[in-house]
Scaffold this motif. Structure first.
Motif, PDB file in Angstrom:
ATOM      1  N   PRO A 356       0.811  -1.226   0.000  1.00  0.00           N
ATOM      2  CA  PRO A 356       0.000   0.000   0.000  1.00  0.00           C
ATOM      3  C   PRO A 356       0.845   1.277   0.000  1.00  0.00           C
ATOM      4  O   PRO A 356       0.459   2.274  -0.636  1.00  0.00           O
ATOM      5  CB  PRO A 356      -0.817  -0.114   1.289  1.00  0.00           C
ATOM      6  CG  PRO A 356      -0.865  -1.566   1.592  1.00  0.00           C
ATOM      7  CD  PRO A 356       0.424  -2.136   1.096  1.00  0.00           C
ATOM      8  N   ASP A 357       1.980   1.264   0.694  1.00  0.00           N
ATOM      9  CA  ASP A 357       2.823   2.459   0.726  1.00  0.00           C
ATOM     10  C   ASP A 357       3.388   2.772  -0.654  1.00  0.00           C
ATOM     11  O   ASP A 357       3.506   3.953  -1.036  1.00  0.00           O
ATOM     12  CB  ASP A 357       3.970   2.270   1.723  1.00  0.00           C
ATOM     13  CG  ASP A 357       3.475   2.223   3.160  1.00  0.00           C
ATOM     14  OD1 ASP A 357       2.388   2.786   3.432  1.00  0.00           O
ATOM     15  OD2 ASP A 357       4.163   1.600   4.005  1.00  0.00           O
ATOM     16  N   LEU A 358       3.748   1.734  -1.426  1.00  0.00           N
ATOM     17  CA  LEU A 358       4.252   1.947  -2.782  1.00  0.00           C
ATOM     18  C   LEU A 358       3.156   2.529  -3.666  1.00  0.00           C
ATOM     19  O   LEU A 358       3.413   3.422  -4.481  1.00  0.00           O
ATOM     20  CB  LEU A 358       4.760   0.624  -3.362  1.00  0.00           C
ATOM     21  CG  LEU A 358       5.232   0.668  -4.825  1.00  0.00           C
ATOM     22  CD1 LEU A 358       6.400   1.628  -4.991  1.00  0.00           C
ATOM     23  CD2 LEU A 358       5.608  -0.728  -5.316  1.00  0.00           C
ATOM     24  N   VAL A 408       4.173  -5.338 -14.358  1.00  0.00           N
ATOM     25  CA  VAL A 408       3.129  -4.314 -14.235  1.00  0.00           C
ATOM     26  C   VAL A 408       3.760  -3.013 -13.766  1.00  0.00           C
ATOM     27  O   VAL A 408       3.424  -1.925 -14.265  1.00  0.00           O
ATOM     28  CB  VAL A 408       2.036  -4.772 -13.244  1.00  0.00           C
ATOM     29  CG1 VAL A 408       0.995  -3.673 -13.041  1.00  0.00           C
ATOM     30  CG2 VAL A 408       1.375  -6.052 -13.731  1.00  0.00           C
ATOM     31  N   ASP A 409       4.692  -3.108 -12.814  1.00  0.00           N
ATOM     32  CA  ASP A 409       5.396  -1.922 -12.314  1.00  0.00           C
ATOM     33  C   ASP A 409       6.110  -1.193 -13.442  1.00  0.00           C
ATOM     34  O   ASP A 409       6.180   0.044 -13.472  1.00  0.00           O
ATOM     35  CB  ASP A 409       6.416  -2.335 -11.262  1.00  0.00           C
ATOM     36  CG  ASP A 409       6.073  -1.780  -9.883  1.00  0.00           C
ATOM     37  OD1 ASP A 409       5.382  -0.757  -9.834  1.00  0.00           O
ATOM     38  OD2 ASP A 409       6.458  -2.394  -8.881  1.00  0.00           O
ATOM     39  N   SER A 412       3.171   0.487 -15.842  1.00  0.00           N
ATOM     40  CA  SER A 412       2.095   1.348 -15.354  1.00  0.00           C
ATOM     41  C   SER A 412       2.387   1.850 -13.951  1.00  0.00           C
ATOM     42  O   SER A 412       3.111   1.220 -13.179  1.00  0.00           O
ATOM     43  CB  SER A 412       0.784   0.557 -15.352  1.00  0.00           C
ATOM     44  OG  SER A 412      -0.249   1.260 -14.719  1.00  0.00           O
ATOM     45  N   ASP A 413       1.796   3.026 -13.639  1.00  0.00           N
ATOM     46  CA  ASP A 413       1.818   3.491 -12.256  1.00  0.00           C
ATOM     47  C   ASP A 413       0.429   3.351 -11.616  1.00  0.00           C
ATOM     48  O   ASP A 413       0.251   3.680 -10.450  1.00  0.00           O
ATOM     49  CB  ASP A 413       2.306   4.945 -12.172  1.00  0.00           C
ATOM     50  CG  ASP A 413       1.443   5.893 -12.989  1.00  0.00           C
ATOM     51  OD1 ASP A 413       0.438   5.432 -13.579  1.00  0.00           O
ATOM     52  OD2 ASP A 413       1.765   7.100 -13.032  1.00  0.00           O
ATOM     53  N   ASP A 414      -0.540   2.860 -12.399  1.00  0.00           N
ATOM     54  CA  ASP A 414      -1.891   2.594 -11.882  1.00  0.00           C
ATOM     55  C   ASP A 414      -1.927   1.140 -11.399  1.00  0.00           C
ATOM     56  O   ASP A 414      -2.564   0.272 -12.000  1.00  0.00           O
ATOM     57  CB  ASP A 414      -2.917   2.838 -12.991  1.00  0.00           C
ATOM     58  CG  ASP A 414      -4.347   2.767 -12.486  1.00  0.00           C
ATOM     59  OD1 ASP A 414      -4.543   2.581 -11.271  1.00  0.00           O
ATOM     60  OD2 ASP A 414      -5.275   2.872 -13.313  1.00  0.00           O
TER      61      ASP A 414
END
Length: 528
Positions: A356-358, A408-409, A412-414
């Motif tokens: 969650p923090d990322l 995915v990282d 995307s940032d979503d």
């Protein structure tokens, strides 16, 4: 209390009419008491004792009031006399009198007199003369009579049971006219009284604003019911025929349909949502044996609806799939897992999402609140899935096409949307692709990765059909049905912020696919 006693006496007259049976019965009881005093035996004791207890309960004002006003009602109060073995006691007494007569001539004489006395006494209301061959004494509609005739005729011809699901306005009339036709629910359903799982599932479909023929056929197969009585409008007739029904006969505005399709090896996929509510994702997948798979569940205000659906299936979920931890997908699961209230969940499958923090760092516009709530639940029966995993659910194959990972990282940032679970479910000959909230940033990668493997019969649109994947991705999928998990305001793009209209045009006009949304939900599809 005086009124209760008066009603009890009045219903006594209703049962016995003008016959002399009550007098004979009274004399028989006196005879039993006399016999009991001379030579106590079990039959005399039982018959006399039971009769006195019955009469006390029947005529005592307190019990008459409770039974007549609270339990069964005074209209049928006279039926309590069915509990009193009048004929058996009379037969026992007269047999005893004949037996006690000395000599053959006396026995014959007593027998003749006994037969004469009984036959001259009159008839009880329960006598055979009160039963007829389905006379329409209640002046029921000709439509009701025709429906019953059609069902009984076809059932006799095909060797089927005369069991039918009936449109709700005819339920009571058919039950009154023809007791041979069995129905899974009656007036208790229309009165919103308690029902078993079978009745709940079927009534829920029959009471809906629009007909879900696939769902109806599936449940009828599950419960072994061959017939349904439903409107014979062109639209409904077309839906039922497409779902595997045939028209047996028509009666007024309704028709009798027979289920001919075999659903035994199929899976039913049902999309839920509200026409004027929020966008959300909620699917229930089931086989004929009642194996239940939930996919997501929706927003917090959809919890009651999900609980209602699960209650119809005994509150047991064999597998719960969570595509990703966004409010409109995971909130219902969080609420139910924290407070099951009778719901049992065997296994949970989800994505090993980014920390969650990322997510807060890379996508500060997003929310991780419900994700953190999910992690705090510490779900014991939790299974994390990854791209390429293949699962088997009672013969239904699930293949994971996308799940959060390093790739995915990089693209995307979503992360919550683009890292959500994309998966294909496949039965024997048909398949459905769930895109969850995967978006455009992943389109090229997934199209290159899977190419022809993306082809499917049914497609759950990416990100509710709003935004989501690119047109060439959907073109490769080439589904016959596309499901938009969206209410009317999203489908119509009333705020000019969504691409749902363009995607609807792509699906309908370019690809020739049928489009389902919350406008007609629940929407069911059958996976052959």
């Amino acid at each position: 209390m005086e009124l209760a006693l008066g009603n009890a006496i009045d219903k006594l007259n209703t049962y016995f009419g003008t016959s002399g049976i009550p007098a004979l019965f009274a004399m028989a009881i006196i005879y039993l008491i006399y016999k009991y005093k001379k030579d106590s035996s079990l039959p005399e004791k039982t018959f006399a004792g039971y009769t006195f207890i019955f009469l006390i309960v029947y005529f005592l004002p307190v019990t008459a009031y409770i039974i007549g006003n609270i339990m069964i009602g005074y209209d049928v109060y006279w039926r309590m006399f069915w509990l009193l073995p009048v004929e058996i006691i009379l037969a026992y007494v007269f047999t005893g009198i004949v037996t006690e007569a000395e000599g053959a001539l006396k026995k014959i004489a007593v027998l003749v007199i006994s037969v004469f006395v009984v036959s001259s006494a009159g008839n009880l209301i329960a006598n055979g003369n009160f039963y007829f061959d389905r006379l329409n004494m209640h002046k029921l509609s000709s439509e009701t009579l025709a429906v019953c005739t059609i069902i009984e005729g076809d059932a006799a011809d095909k060797g089927f049971d005369t069991e039918a699901v009936v449109c709700n306005d005819l339920v009571s009339e058919i039950r009154v006219y023809d007791a041979n036709i069995k129905m899974p629910y009656g007036r208790n359903a229309t009165r919103a009284e308690s029902m078993d799982d079978r009745a709940k599932q079927l009534y829920d479909v029959m009471a809906a604003d629009s007909l879900d023929a696939n769902r109806l056929g599936f449940y009828m197969q599950r419960w072994g019911i061959p017939y349904v009585v439903y409107s014979n409008s062109d639209e409904n007739k077309a839906k039922l025929v497409a779902a595997g029904f045939s028209v047996v006969g028509e009666a007024g505005e309704n028709a009798v349909y027979r289920l001919d399709k075999d659903y035994s090896e199929t899976w039913l996929v049902t999309q839920f949502g509200e026409y004027d509510g929020r966008q959300l994702m909620c699917y229930l997948i089931q086989n004929i044996d009642g194996y239940i798979i939930m996919v997501d569940g929706g927003t917090p205000d959809y919890e009651e609806s999900v609980r209602y659906e699960l209650d119809m299936f005994g509150n047991e979920v064999d597998a719960w799939i969570i595509t990703h931890p966004h409010d409109d997908h995971i909130s219902v699961f969080n609420a139910i897992y924290e407070n099951p209230d009778g719901i049992e969940i065997d296994q949970v499958y989800t994505v090993d999402m980014a920390d969650p923090d990322l997510i807060d760092e890379e996508a500060p516009w997003d929310s991780t609140e419900v994700y953190r709530e999910f992690l705090s639940l510490d779900v014991e029966n939790l299974n994390y899935v990854h791209k390429g995993d293949v699962l088997d659910f009672e013969g239904l194959t699930l293949t994971v096409y996308n799940a959060y990972d390093e790739y995915v990282d990089e693209l995307s940032d979503d992360l919550l949307n683009d890292g959500s679970m994309m998966f294909m479910i496949e039965n024997k000959t048909q398949s459905m692709l769930f895109c969850s909230d995967v978006g455009k940033a992943m389109s090229d990668y997934l199209l290159e990765e899977y190419s022809e493997d993306l082809k499917c019969d049914y497609l759950q649109m990416g990100h509710h059909g709003n935004g989501g994947l690119k047109a060439d991705f959907y073109t490769m999928c080439a589904p016959s049905v596309a499901l938009f998990d969206a209410p009317d305001w999203v489908m119509a793009n009333t705020s000019d912020d969504y691409s749902t209209v363009e995607n609807r045009i792509l699906m309908r006009k370019t690809l020739g696919a049928a489009v389902f949304s919350f406008e007609t939900a629940p929407n069911s599809l059958v996976l052959e």
